[in-house]
Design a protein around this motif. Sequence first.
Motif: not given
Length: 165
Positions: A1-7, A10-17, A55-58
Amino acid sequence: MSVTRTASATGSYTTTDINIVVRQFTTDLKMIASSTRAMTETAAADYGADVELLASKGYLKAVDVTQMFGGREIRAVKYHVDENTGTLKSARPGGVRWDELSGSSIRIIMSHTDSFSSAVLESLRGRLNISWGFTSVDTSHSSLTSSGRRDYASNGWGMRREDWS
């Protein structure tokens, strides 16, 4: 499962990052544990797992790791979360083989985002490895001298490490 967050736009990341970057932080922490013998590598892994969860929960803003001896700061590193790492170039973990001082300890303080609260901490208690609490300890390292920095990043998520000695 992957969650995407938009920061940002110009930047986005996943929990994998986040996992990739926190793995680099944890490698640093294991090096500190191994060289100082002030904590076990198992404890370092437990701290790393908690950092990854927060970190993954923000909720993570920064992590401060300080070697203490006789009530004094000997050296420190602080990792600042950067959710828009367009300018960071990721380095390899390292540069944290600190001296072994019999009787020294490692102090780890996590700074949290405004969305973190005592209720959130309580809701995560069963998932955290370390028994965390709130503190007002000064982590400015005014008694130490800045001695460098290193960045860890994956796509839009990273940690900027500041070193003091």
